[in-house]
Design a protein around this motif. Sequence first.
Motif, PDB file in Angstrom:
ATOM      1  N   PRO A   1       5.741  -0.109  -8.291  1.00 56.76           N
ATOM      2  CA  PRO A   1       5.964   1.147  -9.000  1.00 56.76           C
ATOM      3  C   PRO A   1       5.914   2.335  -8.045  1.00 56.76           C
ATOM      4  CG  PRO A   1       3.748   0.338  -9.421  1.00 56.76           C
ATOM      5  CD  PRO A   1       4.463  -0.720  -8.637  1.00 56.76           C
ATOM      6  N   ILE A   2       6.620   3.385  -8.396  1.00 51.71           N
ATOM      7  CA  ILE A   2       6.620   4.607  -7.582  1.00 51.71           C
ATOM      8  C   ILE A   2       5.344   5.358  -7.903  1.00 51.71           C
ATOM      9  CG2 ILE A   2       7.813   6.766  -7.089  1.00 51.71           C
ATOM     10  CD1 ILE A   2      10.404   5.265  -8.024  1.00 51.71           C
ATOM     11  N   ARG A   3       4.500   5.493  -6.881  1.00 53.92           N
ATOM     12  CA  ARG A   3       3.177   6.083  -7.070  1.00 53.92           C
ATOM     13  C   ARG A   3       2.781   6.914  -5.864  1.00 53.92           C
ATOM     14  NH1 ARG A   3      -0.110   2.199  -9.946  1.00 53.92           N
ATOM     15  NH2 ARG A   3       0.987   1.669 -11.858  1.00 53.92           N
ATOM     16  N   GLU A   4       1.815   7.809  -6.082  1.00 54.03           N
ATOM     17  CA  GLU A   4       1.183   8.503  -4.967  1.00 54.03           C
ATOM     18  C   GLU A   4       0.260   7.515  -4.259  1.00 54.03           C
ATOM     19  OE1 GLU A   4      -0.376  12.522  -5.142  1.00 54.03           O
ATOM     20  OE2 GLU A   4       0.407  12.669  -7.187  1.00 54.03           O
ATOM     21  N   SER A   5       0.096   7.714  -2.965  1.00 55.57           N
ATOM     22  CA  SER A   5      -0.780   6.854  -2.181  1.00 55.57           C
ATOM     23  C   SER A   5      -2.172   6.834  -2.799  1.00 55.57           C
ATOM     24  CB  SER A   5      -0.863   7.372  -0.738  1.00 55.57           C
ATOM     25  OG  SER A   5      -1.648   6.521   0.046  1.00 55.57           O
TER      26      SER A   5
ATOM     27  N   GLU B   1      -3.164  -6.395  -6.773  1.00 54.29           N
ATOM     28  CA  GLU B   1      -2.482  -5.112  -6.929  1.00 54.29           C
ATOM     29  C   GLU B   1      -2.561  -4.377  -5.599  1.00 54.29           C
ATOM     30  OE1 GLU B   1      -4.612  -3.227 -10.136  1.00 54.29           O
ATOM     31  OE2 GLU B   1      -6.267  -2.656  -8.838  1.00 54.29           O
ATOM     32  N   GLY B   2      -1.692  -3.376  -5.441  1.00 57.06           N
ATOM     33  CA  GLY B   2      -1.712  -2.605  -4.203  1.00 57.06           C
ATOM     34  C   GLY B   2      -0.340  -2.376  -3.604  1.00 57.06           C
ATOM     35  N   VAL B   3       0.700  -3.011  -4.174  1.00 56.87           N
ATOM     36  CA  VAL B   3       2.053  -2.819  -3.664  1.00 56.87           C
ATOM     37  C   VAL B   3       2.707  -1.665  -4.418  1.00 56.87           C
ATOM     38  CG1 VAL B   3       4.311  -3.854  -3.231  1.00 56.87           C
ATOM     39  CG2 VAL B   3       2.244  -5.284  -3.131  1.00 56.87           C
ATOM     40  N   ILE B   4       3.097  -0.620  -3.673  1.00 57.77           N
ATOM     41  CA  ILE B   4       3.750   0.544  -4.285  1.00 57.77           C
ATOM     42  C   ILE B   4       4.942   0.984  -3.444  1.00 57.77           C
ATOM     43  CG2 ILE B   4       1.591   1.393  -5.329  1.00 57.77           C
ATOM     44  CD1 ILE B   4       1.639   3.649  -3.141  1.00 57.77           C
ATOM     45  N   ALA B   5       5.829   1.730  -4.091  1.00 56.97           N
ATOM     46  CA  ALA B   5       6.846   2.524  -3.393  1.00 56.97           C
ATOM     47  C   ALA B   5       6.291   3.942  -3.451  1.00 56.97           C
ATOM     48  CB  ALA B   5       8.193   2.430  -4.100  1.00 56.97           C
ATOM     49  N   ALA B   6       6.017   4.524  -2.298  1.00 56.57           N
ATOM     50  CA  ALA B   6       5.349   5.832  -2.265  1.00 56.57           C
ATOM     51  C   ALA B   6       6.230   6.916  -2.884  1.00 56.57           C
ATOM     52  CB  ALA B   6       4.987   6.209  -0.837  1.00 56.57           C
ATOM     53  N   LYS B   7       5.633   7.689  -3.767  1.00 56.87           N
ATOM     54  CA  LYS B   7       6.320   8.844  -4.345  1.00 56.87           C
ATOM     55  C   LYS B   7       6.590   9.825  -3.218  1.00 56.87           C
ATOM     56  CE  LYS B   7       5.725  12.292  -8.022  1.00 56.87           C
ATOM     57  NZ  LYS B   7       6.926  11.988  -8.790  1.00 56.87           N
ATOM     58  N   ARG B   8       7.812  10.358  -3.171  1.00 59.00           N
ATOM     59  CA  ARG B   8       8.099  11.318  -2.091  1.00 59.00           C
ATOM     60  C   ARG B   8       7.164  12.503  -2.230  1.00 59.00           C
ATOM     61  NH1 ARG B   8      13.233  12.162  -5.526  1.00 59.00           N
ATOM     62  NH2 ARG B   8      14.020  10.240  -4.646  1.00 59.00           N
ATOM     63  N   HIS B   9       6.689  12.999  -1.096  1.00 58.27           N
ATOM     64  CA  HIS B   9       5.638  14.014  -1.130  1.00 58.27           C
ATOM     65  C   HIS B   9       5.690  14.899   0.107  1.00 58.27           C
ATOM     66  CE1 HIS B   9       4.045  10.485   0.959  1.00 58.27           C
ATOM     67  NE2 HIS B   9       3.314  11.326   1.679  1.00 58.27           N
ATOM     68  N   ILE B  10       5.027  16.039  -0.005  1.00 54.92           N
ATOM     69  CA  ILE B  10       4.905  16.977   1.110  1.00 54.92           C
ATOM     70  C   ILE B  10       3.430  17.194   1.378  1.00 54.92           C
ATOM     71  CG2 ILE B  10       5.385  19.311   1.962  1.00 54.92           C
ATOM     72  CD1 ILE B  10       7.688  19.442  -0.094  1.00 54.92           C
ATOM     73  N   HIS B  11       3.024  16.972   2.623  1.00 59.22           N
ATOM     74  CA  HIS B  11       1.667  17.292   3.075  1.00 59.22           C
ATOM     75  C   HIS B  11       1.660  18.739   3.570  1.00 59.22           C
ATOM     76  CE1 HIS B  11       0.148  13.132   3.205  1.00 59.22           C
ATOM     77  NE2 HIS B  11       1.331  12.789   3.673  1.00 59.22           N
ATOM     78  N   LEU B  12       0.722  19.534   3.112  1.00 58.59           N
ATOM     79  CA  LEU B  12       0.589  20.921   3.570  1.00 58.59           C
ATOM     80  C   LEU B  12      -0.880  21.303   3.701  1.00 58.59           C
ATOM     81  CD1 LEU B  12       3.207  22.734   1.271  1.00 58.59           C
ATOM     82  CD2 LEU B  12       3.501  22.124   3.683  1.00 58.59           C
TER      83      LEU B  12
END
Length: 190
Positions: free
Chosen positions: A87-91, A113-124
């Motif tokens: 699933p698309i999730r935040e880390s 459990e633990g396999v994800i597709a990382a939700k696109r994100h911006i670190h700031l």
Amino acid sequence: MAKVLIETSARHVHLSEEHIKALFGEGATLTHKKDLSQPGQFACEERVTIVGPKKSIANVIILGPARPATQVEVSLTDARTLGVNAPIRESGDIAGSGGCKLVGPAGEVEIAEGVIAAKRHIHLTPADAEEMGVEDKEIVSVKFDGEGRSIVFGDVVVRVSPKFAAAMHIDTDESNAAAAFGTVYGEIVK
């Protein structure tokens, strides 16, 4: 117009201390290979094989340092290849996500459990967020004018912490769709 560096985050694994020992042997530690853009994060010399019901992907990089829970981040194409639910999730949001087997030189582990597709994100950093006019957990879009493949990435979550360095992370599927190769920048749009 707020510009942000766009980086491609390829498939990788974050391991717990318990799983480092199981995969690489008692007393094993992760070997620092190179620093990543986010402070304190690094690529490791160690590699594992991800095994799914359909296929396996060998030689997958591990990112350090160790985490409280093992997490496998793959693209949706990788998930389809492996035959796993990602699933698309935040880390860190792994509850109810897919499982797989990880194989290392000293052993293997099954994660439920633990396999994800990382939700696109911006670190700031807080200062970067203030300058760009965005807040933690805000959802924005980022426009990228690629060579022949301009794109607007929607549903991008902003993550703010003094521990971060300014960068947007997308996976390899997203990078390929936009031809976002090398050092590239996008524009935050609301």
